[in-house]
Design a protein around this motif. Structure first.
Motif, PDB file in Angstrom:
ATOM      1  N   LEU A 136       0.822  -1.197   0.000  1.00 30.88           N
ATOM      2  CA  LEU A 136       0.000   0.000   0.000  1.00 30.88           C
ATOM      3  C   LEU A 136       0.863   1.257   0.000  1.00 30.88           C
ATOM      4  CD1 LEU A 136      -2.881   1.115   0.173  1.00 30.88           C
ATOM      5  CD2 LEU A 136      -2.680   1.008   2.644  1.00 30.88           C
ATOM      6  N   SER A 137       2.005   1.208   0.669  1.00 35.40           N
ATOM      7  CA  SER A 137       2.886   2.373   0.705  1.00 35.40           C
ATOM      8  C   SER A 137       3.406   2.724  -0.684  1.00 35.40           C
ATOM      9  CB  SER A 137       4.052   2.127   1.663  1.00 35.40           C
ATOM     10  OG  SER A 137       4.788   1.000   1.248  1.00 35.40           O
ATOM     11  N   LEU A 138       3.623   1.729  -1.521  1.00 35.74           N
ATOM     12  CA  LEU A 138       4.067   1.979  -2.895  1.00 35.74           C
ATOM     13  C   LEU A 138       2.967   2.674  -3.692  1.00 35.74           C
ATOM     14  CD1 LEU A 138       6.350   1.415  -4.990  1.00 35.74           C
ATOM     15  CD2 LEU A 138       5.105  -0.678  -5.537  1.00 35.74           C
ATOM     16  N   ILE A 139       1.729   2.217  -3.514  1.00 36.12           N
ATOM     17  CA  ILE A 139       0.594   2.843  -4.196  1.00 36.12           C
ATOM     18  C   ILE A 139       0.454   4.289  -3.756  1.00 36.12           C
ATOM     19  CG2 ILE A 139      -1.923   2.819  -4.446  1.00 36.12           C
ATOM     20  CD1 ILE A 139      -1.784  -0.242  -4.179  1.00 36.12           C
ATOM     21  N   ILE A 140       0.499   4.519  -2.466  1.00 37.62           N
ATOM     22  CA  ILE A 140       0.332   5.879  -1.941  1.00 37.62           C
ATOM     23  C   ILE A 140       1.488   6.773  -2.366  1.00 37.62           C
ATOM     24  CG2 ILE A 140       0.260   7.230   0.200  1.00 37.62           C
ATOM     25  CD1 ILE A 140      -1.356   4.924   1.410  1.00 37.62           C
ATOM     26  N   PHE A 141       2.715   6.237  -2.344  1.00 37.49           N
ATOM     27  CA  PHE A 141       3.870   7.043  -2.723  1.00 37.49           C
ATOM     28  C   PHE A 141       3.762   7.501  -4.172  1.00 37.49           C
ATOM     29  CE2 PHE A 141       8.087   7.633  -4.494  1.00 37.49           C
ATOM     30  CZ  PHE A 141       8.630   8.528  -3.590  1.00 37.49           C
ATOM     31  N   PHE A 142       3.469   6.581  -5.087  1.00 34.60           N
ATOM     32  CA  PHE A 142       3.401   6.971  -6.497  1.00 34.60           C
ATOM     33  C   PHE A 142       2.149   7.782  -6.806  1.00 34.60           C
ATOM     34  CE2 PHE A 142       6.869   4.073  -7.169  1.00 34.60           C
ATOM     35  CZ  PHE A 142       7.567   4.689  -8.180  1.00 34.60           C
ATOM     36  N   PHE A 143       1.103   7.639  -6.005  1.00 36.37           N
ATOM     37  CA  PHE A 143      -0.070   8.489  -6.177  1.00 36.37           C
ATOM     38  C   PHE A 143       0.246   9.924  -5.756  1.00 36.37           C
ATOM     39  CE2 PHE A 143      -3.806  10.366  -4.022  1.00 36.37           C
ATOM     40  CZ  PHE A 143      -4.538  10.658  -5.151  1.00 36.37           C
ATOM     41  N   LEU A 144       0.960  10.095  -4.658  1.00 39.81           N
ATOM     42  CA  LEU A 144       1.253  11.432  -4.139  1.00 39.81           C
ATOM     43  C   LEU A 144       2.471  12.080  -4.784  1.00 39.81           C
ATOM     44  CD1 LEU A 144       0.593  10.898  -0.334  1.00 39.81           C
ATOM     45  CD2 LEU A 144      -0.878  12.022  -2.016  1.00 39.81           C
ATOM     46  N   PHE A 145       3.275  11.297  -5.508  1.00 38.35           N
ATOM     47  CA  PHE A 145       4.466  11.835  -6.147  1.00 38.35           C
ATOM     48  C   PHE A 145       4.059  12.902  -7.155  1.00 38.35           C
ATOM     49  CE2 PHE A 145       8.025  11.543  -9.251  1.00 38.35           C
ATOM     50  CZ  PHE A 145       9.031  11.921  -8.385  1.00 38.35           C
ATOM     51  N   ARG A 146       4.653  14.065  -7.053  1.00 34.38           N
ATOM     52  CA  ARG A 146       4.379  15.249  -7.873  1.00 34.38           C
ATOM     53  C   ARG A 146       3.011  15.874  -7.606  1.00 34.38           C
ATOM     54  NH1 ARG A 146       7.142  13.481 -13.550  1.00 34.38           N
ATOM     55  NH2 ARG A 146       9.267  13.589 -12.790  1.00 34.38           N
ATOM     56  N   LYS A 147       2.322  15.432  -6.560  1.00 34.71           N
ATOM     57  CA  LYS A 147       1.059  16.057  -6.187  1.00 34.71           C
ATOM     58  C   LYS A 147       1.175  16.818  -4.867  1.00 34.71           C
ATOM     59  CE  LYS A 147      -2.070  12.889  -8.539  1.00 34.71           C
ATOM     60  NZ  LYS A 147      -1.191  11.911  -9.140  1.00 34.71           N
ATOM     61  N   VAL A 148       2.121  16.435  -4.042  1.00 32.83           N
ATOM     62  CA  VAL A 148       2.369  17.122  -2.779  1.00 32.83           C
ATOM     63  C   VAL A 148       3.828  17.566  -2.751  1.00 32.83           C
ATOM     64  CG1 VAL A 148       0.582  15.849  -1.520  1.00 32.83           C
ATOM     65  CG2 VAL A 148       2.902  15.000  -1.525  1.00 32.83           C
ATOM     66  N   ASP A 149       4.150  18.357  -1.756  1.00 35.29           N
ATOM     67  CA  ASP A 149       5.514  18.851  -1.610  1.00 35.29           C
ATOM     68  C   ASP A 149       6.478  17.677  -1.459  1.00 35.29           C
ATOM     69  OD1 ASP A 149       7.674  20.572  -1.253  1.00 35.29           O
ATOM     70  OD2 ASP A 149       7.282  20.827   0.897  1.00 35.29           O
ATOM     71  N   SER A 150       7.514  17.651  -2.275  1.00 36.26           N
ATOM     72  CA  SER A 150       8.419  16.505  -2.290  1.00 36.26           C
ATOM     73  C   SER A 150       9.192  16.344  -0.980  1.00 36.26           C
ATOM     74  CB  SER A 150       9.391  16.616  -3.462  1.00 36.26           C
ATOM     75  OG  SER A 150      10.168  17.781  -3.353  1.00 36.26           O
ATOM     76  N   LYS A 151       9.498  17.441  -0.294  1.00 33.77           N
ATOM     77  CA  LYS A 151      10.221  17.331   0.974  1.00 33.77           C
ATOM     78  C   LYS A 151       9.385  16.595   2.011  1.00 33.77           C
ATOM     79  CE  LYS A 151      12.723  21.611   0.232  1.00 33.77           C
ATOM     80  NZ  LYS A 151      12.885  22.997   0.643  1.00 33.77           N
ATOM     81  N   ILE A 152       8.123  16.944   2.099  1.00 34.97           N
ATOM     82  CA  ILE A 152       7.235  16.295   3.063  1.00 34.97           C
ATOM     83  C   ILE A 152       7.020  14.833   2.676  1.00 34.97           C
ATOM     84  CG2 ILE A 152       4.883  16.281   3.981  1.00 34.97           C
ATOM     85  CD1 ILE A 152       4.911  19.346   3.644  1.00 34.97           C
ATOM     86  N   LEU A 153       6.788  14.581   1.384  1.00 41.80           N
ATOM     87  CA  LEU A 153       6.558  13.214   0.926  1.00 41.80           C
ATOM     88  C   LEU A 153       7.768  12.330   1.195  1.00 41.80           C
ATOM     89  CD1 LEU A 153       4.772  11.159  -0.592  1.00 41.80           C
ATOM     90  CD2 LEU A 153       5.900  11.929  -2.689  1.00 41.80           C
ATOM     91  N   PHE A 154       8.964  12.810   0.888  1.00 41.48           N
ATOM     92  CA  PHE A 154      10.150  11.991   1.090  1.00 41.48           C
ATOM     93  C   PHE A 154      10.459  11.793   2.572  1.00 41.48           C
ATOM     94  CE2 PHE A 154      11.369  13.236  -3.363  1.00 41.48           C
ATOM     95  CZ  PHE A 154      11.212  11.967  -3.875  1.00 41.48           C
ATOM     96  N   PHE A 155      10.189  12.784   3.413  1.00 40.03           N
ATOM     97  CA  PHE A 155      10.431  12.620   4.847  1.00 40.03           C
ATOM     98  C   PHE A 155       9.495  11.576   5.442  1.00 40.03           C
ATOM     99  CE2 PHE A 155       9.507  13.794   9.276  1.00 40.03           C
ATOM    100  CZ  PHE A 155      10.769  13.594   9.811  1.00 40.03           C
ATOM    101  N   ILE A 156       8.207  11.677   5.124  1.00 40.61           N
ATOM    102  CA  ILE A 156       7.248  10.714   5.663  1.00 40.61           C
ATOM    103  C   ILE A 156       7.494   9.330   5.076  1.00 40.61           C
ATOM    104  CG2 ILE A 156       4.789  10.130   5.751  1.00 40.61           C
ATOM    105  CD1 ILE A 156       4.243  13.131   5.998  1.00 40.61           C
ATOM    106  N   SER A 157       7.837   9.262   3.789  1.00 41.66           N
ATOM    107  CA  SER A 157       8.145   7.973   3.172  1.00 41.66           C
ATOM    108  C   SER A 157       9.395   7.361   3.785  1.00 41.66           C
ATOM    109  CB  SER A 157       8.342   8.142   1.670  1.00 41.66           C
ATOM    110  OG  SER A 157       7.174   8.589   1.072  1.00 41.66           O
TER     111      SER A 157
END
Length: 167
Positions: free
Chosen positions: A31-52
């Protein structure tokens, strides 16, 4: 407001770990892979990469992988995705679906072989059965990403992507 965001992030991580473990045991998709690629380029990359980063470290501990191996396994398909997206639009369409399926297929093959390299020092052996399972998992993961994209576009007006509307 900041404390509420931090609390919701921590609560979301716990929910992600629970549902990730449930889906991974039941059908083998992450599920984390689905969420990561869904949110990639849709939210701030710094926040996405930190939480990921935090989530994938937690998954390393849960699945008893060496620390950082989930991040490394994700980095290879992510680099493939970024390289291909320079030449082809990977937002919607049949070509985008096929490319994402292949990228997720590579992810699941790497996930089956690479952590064994870190633990034992040898790549894991792949059978045709595992390759086909990885393809099915990649296909289901691509469907999951496209379903989330379709749901998101259902809430947004065409032409004005910054405004959300309810049907």
């Amino acid at each position: 407001m900041l404390i509420l965001n931090i609390f919701l992030t921590i609560l979301g991580l716990f929910a992600l770990v629970y549902f990730e473990s449930l889906l991974f045991v039941l059908i083998g998709i992450k599920l984390s892979l689905i969420i990561f690629f869904f949110l990639f380029r849709k939210v701030d990359s710094k926040i996405l990469f930190f939480i990921s980063f935090l989530a994938f470290l937690i998954f390393d501990v849960i699945y008893k992988f060496p620390l950082g191996s989930n991040i490394l396994v994700l980095a290879i398909p992510l680099l493939m995705y970024m390289l291909i997206s320079m030449f082809i639009s990977l937002d919607f369409g049949l070509v985008a679906f096929l490319v994402k399926t292949v990228i997720f297929w590579v992810y699941y093959i790497i996930l089956a072989t690479l952590p064994n390299l870190f633990v034992v020092g040898k790549l894991g052996a792949l059978t045709w059965d595992e390759v086909l399972r990885a393809f099915l998992r990649g296909f289901l993961t691509a469907i999951g990403v496209f379903i989330l994209d379709y749901i998101l576009t259902g809430f947004r007006k065409r032409g004005k992507s910054s405004q959300i509307r309810l049907k």
